[in-house]
Design a protein around this motif. Structure first.
Motif, PDB file in Angstrom:
ATOM      1  N   LEU A  38     -10.046   8.574   4.431  1.00 39.13           N
ATOM      2  CA  LEU A  38     -10.270   8.126   5.797  1.00 39.13           C
ATOM      3  C   LEU A  38      -8.961   8.043   6.550  1.00 39.13           C
ATOM      4  O   LEU A  38      -7.949   7.624   6.008  1.00 39.13           O
ATOM      5  CB  LEU A  38     -10.947   6.752   5.791  1.00 39.13           C
ATOM      6  CG  LEU A  38     -12.259   6.669   5.003  1.00 39.13           C
ATOM      7  CD1 LEU A  38     -12.728   5.231   4.901  1.00 39.13           C
ATOM      8  CD2 LEU A  38     -13.315   7.548   5.641  1.00 39.13           C
ATOM      9  N   GLY A  39      -8.970   8.427   7.813  1.00 39.15           N
ATOM     10  CA  GLY A  39      -7.779   8.363   8.649  1.00 39.15           C
ATOM     11  C   GLY A  39      -7.673   7.040   9.377  1.00 39.15           C
ATOM     12  O   GLY A  39      -8.639   6.292   9.492  1.00 39.15           O
ATOM     13  N   GLY A  40      -6.498   6.756   9.865  1.00 42.08           N
ATOM     14  CA  GLY A  40      -6.291   5.578  10.695  1.00 42.08           C
ATOM     15  C   GLY A  40      -5.606   4.431   9.992  1.00 42.08           C
ATOM     16  O   GLY A  40      -5.419   4.419   8.779  1.00 42.08           O
ATOM     17  N   ILE A  41      -5.204   3.476  10.795  1.00 39.32           N
ATOM     18  CA  ILE A  41      -4.507   2.273  10.339  1.00 39.32           C
ATOM     19  C   ILE A  41      -5.425   1.085  10.580  1.00 39.32           C
ATOM     20  O   ILE A  41      -6.063   0.989  11.627  1.00 39.32           O
ATOM     21  CB  ILE A  41      -3.215   2.065  11.150  1.00 39.32           C
ATOM     22  CG1 ILE A  41      -2.239   3.218  10.932  1.00 39.32           C
ATOM     23  CG2 ILE A  41      -2.553   0.750  10.799  1.00 39.32           C
ATOM     24  CD1 ILE A  41      -1.032   3.158  11.847  1.00 39.32           C
ATOM     25  N   THR A  42      -5.487   0.172   9.628  1.00 41.84           N
ATOM     26  CA  THR A  42      -6.296  -1.038   9.828  1.00 41.84           C
ATOM     27  C   THR A  42      -5.429  -2.271  10.064  1.00 41.84           C
ATOM     28  O   THR A  42      -5.887  -3.224  10.679  1.00 41.84           O
ATOM     29  CB  THR A  42      -7.216  -1.296   8.622  1.00 41.84           C
ATOM     30  OG1 THR A  42      -6.420  -1.409   7.441  1.00 41.84           O
ATOM     31  CG2 THR A  42      -8.229  -0.168   8.462  1.00 41.84           C
ATOM     32  N   GLU A  43      -4.190  -2.255   9.561  1.00 42.64           N
ATOM     33  CA  GLU A  43      -3.297  -3.397   9.745  1.00 42.64           C
ATOM     34  C   GLU A  43      -1.868  -2.897   9.921  1.00 42.64           C
ATOM     35  O   GLU A  43      -1.489  -1.867   9.357  1.00 42.64           O
ATOM     36  CB  GLU A  43      -3.359  -4.345   8.546  1.00 42.64           C
ATOM     37  CG  GLU A  43      -4.720  -4.989   8.353  1.00 42.64           C
ATOM     38  CD  GLU A  43      -4.821  -5.832   7.088  1.00 42.64           C
ATOM     39  OE1 GLU A  43      -3.781  -6.202   6.504  1.00 42.64           O
ATOM     40  OE2 GLU A  43      -5.954  -6.100   6.670  1.00 42.64           O
ATOM     41  N   LEU A  44      -1.077  -3.649  10.691  1.00 41.85           N
ATOM     42  CA  LEU A  44       0.320  -3.308  10.945  1.00 41.85           C
ATOM     43  C   LEU A  44       1.164  -4.573  10.881  1.00 41.85           C
ATOM     44  O   LEU A  44       0.850  -5.569  11.529  1.00 41.85           O
ATOM     45  CB  LEU A  44       0.468  -2.653  12.321  1.00 41.85           C
ATOM     46  CG  LEU A  44       1.884  -2.361  12.795  1.00 41.85           C
ATOM     47  CD1 LEU A  44       2.545  -1.299  11.908  1.00 41.85           C
ATOM     48  CD2 LEU A  44       1.877  -1.907  14.245  1.00 41.85           C
ATOM     49  N   TYR A  45       2.235  -4.505  10.093  1.00 42.89           N
ATOM     50  CA  TYR A  45       3.166  -5.620   9.935  1.00 42.89           C
ATOM     51  C   TYR A  45       4.571  -5.108  10.204  1.00 42.89           C
ATOM     52  O   TYR A  45       4.951  -4.035   9.728  1.00 42.89           O
ATOM     53  CB  TYR A  45       3.096  -6.185   8.513  1.00 42.89           C
ATOM     54  CG  TYR A  45       1.715  -6.639   8.126  1.00 42.89           C
ATOM     55  CD1 TYR A  45       1.320  -7.960   8.331  1.00 42.89           C
ATOM     56  CD2 TYR A  45       0.800  -5.749   7.579  1.00 42.89           C
ATOM     57  CE1 TYR A  45       0.045  -8.381   7.986  1.00 42.89           C
ATOM     58  CE2 TYR A  45      -0.480  -6.160   7.232  1.00 42.89           C
ATOM     59  CZ  TYR A  45      -0.853  -7.471   7.437  1.00 42.89           C
ATOM     60  OH  TYR A  45      -2.110  -7.880   7.099  1.00 42.89           O
ATOM     61  N   LEU A  46       5.365  -5.865  10.970  1.00 40.71           N
ATOM     62  CA  LEU A  46       6.718  -5.453  11.328  1.00 40.71           C
ATOM     63  C   LEU A  46       7.732  -6.542  10.998  1.00 40.71           C
ATOM     64  O   LEU A  46       7.416  -7.730  11.034  1.00 40.71           O
ATOM     65  CB  LEU A  46       6.810  -5.152  12.827  1.00 40.71           C
ATOM     66  CG  LEU A  46       5.913  -4.062  13.383  1.00 40.71           C
ATOM     67  CD1 LEU A  46       5.987  -4.035  14.901  1.00 40.71           C
ATOM     68  CD2 LEU A  46       6.298  -2.716  12.803  1.00 40.71           C
ATOM     69  N   THR A  47       8.956  -6.112  10.699  1.00 44.85           N
ATOM     70  CA  THR A  47      10.092  -7.022  10.572  1.00 44.85           C
ATOM     71  C   THR A  47      11.356  -6.219  10.850  1.00 44.85           C
ATOM     72  O   THR A  47      11.336  -4.993  10.873  1.00 44.85           O
ATOM     73  CB  THR A  47      10.143  -7.708   9.190  1.00 44.85           C
ATOM     74  OG1 THR A  47      11.068  -8.793   9.237  1.00 44.85           O
ATOM     75  CG2 THR A  47      10.564  -6.751   8.098  1.00 44.85           C
ATOM     76  N   ASP A  48      12.463  -6.912  11.093  1.00 43.69           N
ATOM     77  CA  ASP A  48      13.746  -6.246  11.318  1.00 43.69           C
ATOM     78  C   ASP A  48      14.230  -5.582  10.038  1.00 43.69           C
ATOM     79  O   ASP A  48      14.085  -6.154   8.951  1.00 43.69           O
ATOM     80  CB  ASP A  48      14.797  -7.255  11.793  1.00 43.69           C
ATOM     81  CG  ASP A  48      14.528  -7.737  13.195  1.00 43.69           C
ATOM     82  OD1 ASP A  48      14.438  -6.890  14.105  1.00 43.69           O
ATOM     83  OD2 ASP A  48      14.419  -8.962  13.396  1.00 43.69           O
ATOM     84  N   LYS A 133      -1.168  -0.660   6.672  1.00 46.07           N
ATOM     85  CA  LYS A 133      -2.320  -0.566   5.776  1.00 46.07           C
ATOM     86  C   LYS A 133      -3.252   0.500   6.335  1.00 46.07           C
ATOM     87  O   LYS A 133      -3.658   0.453   7.491  1.00 46.07           O
ATOM     88  CB  LYS A 133      -3.060  -1.898   5.659  1.00 46.07           C
ATOM     89  CG  LYS A 133      -4.188  -1.837   4.637  1.00 46.07           C
ATOM     90  CD  LYS A 133      -4.852  -3.183   4.440  1.00 46.07           C
ATOM     91  CE  LYS A 133      -5.934  -3.098   3.367  1.00 46.07           C
ATOM     92  NZ  LYS A 133      -6.645  -4.368   3.234  1.00 46.07           N
ATOM     93  N   THR A 134      -3.602   1.469   5.493  1.00 42.62           N
ATOM     94  CA  THR A 134      -4.470   2.564   5.924  1.00 42.62           C
ATOM     95  C   THR A 134      -5.933   2.223   5.650  1.00 42.62           C
ATOM     96  O   THR A 134      -6.232   1.270   4.929  1.00 42.62           O
ATOM     97  CB  THR A 134      -4.114   3.864   5.178  1.00 42.62           C
ATOM     98  OG1 THR A 134      -4.489   3.722   3.805  1.00 42.62           O
ATOM     99  CG2 THR A 134      -2.636   4.186   5.292  1.00 42.62           C
ATOM    100  N   ARG A 135      -6.821   3.029   6.185  1.00 39.59           N
ATOM    101  CA  ARG A 135      -8.253   2.836   5.930  1.00 39.59           C
ATOM    102  C   ARG A 135      -8.615   3.092   4.475  1.00 39.59           C
ATOM    103  O   ARG A 135      -9.687   2.758   4.030  1.00 39.59           O
ATOM    104  CB  ARG A 135      -9.072   3.774   6.819  1.00 39.59           C
ATOM    105  CG  ARG A 135      -9.323   3.185   8.160  1.00 39.59           C
ATOM    106  CD  ARG A 135     -10.582   3.756   8.781  1.00 39.59           C
ATOM    107  NE  ARG A 135     -10.819   3.085  10.023  1.00 39.59           N
ATOM    108  CZ  ARG A 135     -10.207   3.378  11.163  1.00 39.59           C
ATOM    109  NH1 ARG A 135      -9.334   4.335  11.205  1.00 39.59           N
ATOM    110  NH2 ARG A 135     -10.478   2.699  12.251  1.00 39.59           N
TER     111      ARG A 135
END
Length: 191
Positions: A38-48, A133-135
């Protein structure tokens, strides 16, 4: 095939030269995976990127990752089905491999609080790393070499009444390698 040109007085000589280039790695078989992809992103987390303390990589899999002090990844909740991630690899004439990475996502309910948080991403030309995090329920680490920078923030109202105003954020970065898969246990311990 390379062609060498030689000039002599009033004469041009073309000579064919064969060049063989050997790879350092032996190719192995890649078998078809019968699982859904499956394509796409379900979650995104960022930091420096400066928060990255240690990272252990074995065969393109992150088996250990620590952030300095009490720092953790910050979750960015985006509109469902609005986030994308791409890695485009290219090889130059000298054989150097480079990957262009891009992440884009759309935040809902444009307001002062959201603007304040979004603009923190660009202050001081901030260099970020992303845990995506991907699907397919796998985690990928992006920007771990040189970081990602926000290249655009765009907002506006939608023409559709039910859609509401949004804020689109785009990030880009370069790496010598593609993204790394992160062991799910390691990733879930960081978020």
């Amino acid at each position: 095939m390379l062609i060498r040109k030689e000039w002599k007085e009033n004469e041009l000589t073309l000579e064919k030269i064969k060049i063989k280039i050997m790879s350092c790695n032996t190719l192995t078989e890649i078998l078809k995976d019968c699982n859904n992809n499956l394509g796409g992103i379900t979650e995104l987390y960022l930091t420096d990127i400066a928060d990255l303390d240690t990272i252990t990589i074995i065969n393109n899999l992150v088996t250990d990752l620590t952030l300095g002090g009490t720092v953790s990844f910050t979750k960015y909740e985006f509109i469902k089905n609005s986030a994308t991630y791409e890695a485009n690899g290219k090889v130059d004439r000298t054989g150097i491999i480079e990957f262009d990475h891009s992440i884009s996502f759309k935040l809902a309910k444009r307001n002062a609080v959201l603007f304040t948080e979004a603009f923190k991403l660009i202050e001081g030309n901030r260099s970020l790393i992303a845990l995506v995090k991907t699907r397919n329920d796998s985690y990928m680490l992006v920007g771990y070499e040189f970081g990602l920078v926000v290249t655009g923030i765009k907002g506006g109202s939608n023409a559709t009444i039910g859609a509401g105003p949004t804020l689109d954020i785009a990030m880009k970065g370069k790496q010598k390698k593609s993204e790394l898969q992160v062991d799910n246990t390691i990733a879930e311990g960081l978020i």
